[in-house]
Design an enzyme around this catalytic site. Structure first.
Site, mmCIF file in Angstrom:
data_model
loop_
_atom_site.group_PDB
_atom_site.id
_atom_site.type_symbol
_atom_site.label_atom_id
_atom_site.label_comp_id
_atom_site.label_asym_id
_atom_site.label_seq_id
_atom_site.Cartn_x
_atom_site.Cartn_y
_atom_site.Cartn_z
ATOM 1 N N TYR A 1 -15.558 18.099 -14.531
ATOM 2 C CA TYR A 1 -15.909 16.684 -14.668
ATOM 3 C C TYR A 1 -17.214 16.432 -13.879
ATOM 4 C CZ TYR A 1 -15.578 11.613 -14.882
ATOM 5 O OH TYR A 1 -15.755 10.172 -14.948
ATOM 6 N N LYS B 1 -7.632 7.974 -19.367
ATOM 7 C CA LYS B 1 -7.881 8.881 -20.249
ATOM 8 C C LYS B 1 -6.800 8.669 -21.331
ATOM 9 C CE LYS B 1 -11.771 9.111 -18.285
ATOM 10 N NZ LYS B 1 -11.988 10.430 -17.437
ATOM 11 N N ARG C 1 0.863 -1.252 -0.078
ATOM 12 C CA ARG C 1 -0.034 -0.031 -0.156
ATOM 13 C C ARG C 1 0.883 1.339 -0.123
ATOM 14 N NH1 ARG C 1 -1.879 1.224 4.687
ATOM 15 N NH2 ARG C 1 -2.716 -0.681 5.257
ATOM 16 N N ASP D 1 -7.015 20.012 -13.070
ATOM 17 C CA ASP D 1 -6.956 18.638 -13.593
ATOM 18 C C ASP D 1 -6.858 18.864 -15.139
ATOM 19 O OD1 ASP D 1 -8.479 16.472 -14.961
ATOM 20 O OD2 ASP D 1 -10.186 16.478 -13.739
HETATM 21 C C1 LIG Z 1 -12.672 10.592 -16.402
HETATM 22 C C2 LIG Z 1 -12.209 11.921 -15.386
HETATM 23 C C3 LIG Z 1 -12.172 11.935 -14.153
HETATM 24 C C4 LIG Z 1 -12.527 10.902 -13.383
HETATM 25 O O1 LIG Z 1 -11.407 9.725 -13.533
HETATM 26 P P1 LIG Z 1 -11.718 8.272 -13.401
HETATM 27 O O2 LIG Z 1 -10.343 7.617 -13.465
HETATM 28 O O3 LIG Z 1 -13.087 7.843 -14.147
HETATM 29 O O4 LIG Z 1 -12.021 8.101 -11.828
HETATM 30 C C5 LIG Z 1 -11.960 13.335 -13.638
HETATM 31 N N1 LIG Z 1 -11.484 14.284 -14.417
HETATM 32 C C6 LIG Z 1 -11.711 14.257 -15.764
HETATM 33 C C7 LIG Z 1 -11.583 15.556 -16.817
HETATM 34 C C8 LIG Z 1 -12.072 13.175 -16.497
HETATM 35 O O5 LIG Z 1 -12.359 12.956 -17.766
#
Ligand SMILES: *Cc1c(COP(=O)(O)O)cnc(C)c1O
Length: 389
Positions: free
Chosen positions: A108, A205, A56, A180
């Site tokens: 998001y 992504k 962990r 982000d």
């Molecule tokens: C998909 C996404 C998230 C969340 O991520 P997960 O891996 O699905 O938990 C946060 N911010 C953006 C811009 C995203 O596209």
């Protein structure tokens, strides 16, 4: 002549995507980072170990990914998590009851849900503002504000926030700026260079890019803040497994190649759509008609493959979604394959109707994640899907 990790910084971006944070395995010479699939590590004697005690806390495969993405973002520390949301949740544990956060109103859907439906139960408060206007950011900051939370470009309307201006405000008011960077990826935008304190991704992504894992990662420069996040990561435990870490690490090796193709396809498709349905209905920062095109050119080095289109009605949207053959109807984005989705009923279903409408996420809006297929095939697919609309 062995390279050390300190050498990584002197190489250019695409070289770092492949080599930063990774060295051939000492035991075997394996060129690929081993998937160290273990929960614990044998200790040599009481209190004597090789720096690893329990997985962990640390795992060598995860550490390679963390070093790699930290290098790509221009940071000193990386912390990988089991999902993008797990990453945001752990970052929010830097704060406490009574703290206030200013957040972009167009972030998001899952981020908004976590803040509005979960974190408020713990006494944190949030103001969701239109961060396209720096004055609104400044106006929303109160003495209780601890952080400014931004996403640029946003999902699905491709709105931008001026990172340099936002960070000047954050610095002046003494609040942390968290960005982000999932949509742009470090290939096109590096927020730490324009003053962000923490940058993070859903590695699910573009960083992984192959739609075969879920993950998140945070990158930063400050050593003290890094120590606090390391403590939270181990204490709260939202860490990724070694296999998912390895998949993300393999993904980043082709990040530069993939982003160039996502961008080329994105530009071509956005231009085609603008001609087909009108500029004002296509949301893509690379179009000269985008209201923040000048800012996009200033703070990003490319525009990527995310495009939203207003089709005019839910029926039109359903027609397009039902006709496409190369674009696949699915949530998510950033993979090599092209995806198409309906934000109002998919990614933004958890956002209340009134709020959705106010944000401009209409029933007619569809979102494209342009993959790296041949642009001609994608265009033919859309040509067919938009027939008669
Ligand atoms: C998909 C996404 C998230 C969340 O991520 P997960 O891996 O699905 O938990 C946060 N911010 C953006 C811009 C995203 O596209």
């Amino acid at each position: 002549m062995t390279r050390t990790f300190d050498d990584d910084a002197k190489y250019r971006f695409a070289t770092r995507t492949i080599h930063a944070g990774q060295r051939p395995d000492v035991a075997s010479g394996a060129i690929m980072t081993p998937i160290v699939q273990t929960s614990t590590y044998v200790q040599d004697a009481l209190g004597v170990n090789k720096g690893y005690e329990y997985a962990r806390g640390k795992n060598p495969t995860r550490e390679a990914l963390e070093r790699n993405v930290a290098s790509l973002e221009g940071g000193r520390h990386g912390f990988a998590f089991s999902s993008g949301m797990g990453c945001i949740d752990s970052l929010m544990k830097l704060f406490k009851a009574g703290d206030h956060i200013v957040c972009g109103e167009n972030v998001y859907g899952g981020t908004y849900r976590l803040m509005d439906k979960v974190l408020t139960h713990f006494g944190m408060t949030f103001s969701f503002v239109d961060t396209r206007d720096p004055q609104r950011i400044a106006d929303a900051i109160t003495p209780a504000t601890v952080a400014l939370f931004l996403e640029t470009p946003t999902n699905p309307l491709m709105r931008l926030t001026d990172l340099a201006e936002a960070s000047a405000i954050a610095k002046q008011r003494g609040v942390l700026m968290i960005v982000d960077n999932t949509f742009a990826s470090p290939y096109f935008q590096r927020p730490l260079e324009t003053g962000a304190d923490i940058v993070f991704h859903s590695t699910t992504k573009y960083l992984n890019g192959h739609s075969d894992m879920i993950g998140g990662i945070a990158v930063l420069i400050d050593d003290d803040l890094a120590a606090r996040i390391q403590f939270i990561a181990n204490a709260a435990g939202a860490v990724p497994g070694p296999m998912d870490s390895w998949l993300a690490l393999r993904g980043t090796k082709t990040l530069a190649l993939r982003m160039r193709q996502h961008d080329a396809n994105g530009r071509e498709i956005a231009q085609w759509l603008a001609k087909r349905v009108g500029d004002e209905r296509v949301f893509y920062p690379g179009l000269a008609s985008h209201p923040q095109h000048e800012l996009a050119k200033r703070q990003m080095t490319g525009f990527g493959g995310m495009i939203s289109v207003e089709t005019g009605s839910k029926e039109n949207a359903a027609t397009v979604l039902g006709r496409v053959k190369v674009f696949a109807l699915a949530e998510s984005l950033g993979g090599v394959e092209s995806l198409i989705s309906h934000p109002a009923s998919m990614t933004h279903a958890s956002v209340e109707l009134a709020r959705r409408t106010q944000l401009g996420v209409t029933e007619g809006l569809i979102r494209l994640s342009c993959g790296v297929e041949d642009a001609e095939d994608l265009l033919e697919d859309l040509e067919n899907a938009f027939t008669g609309l």
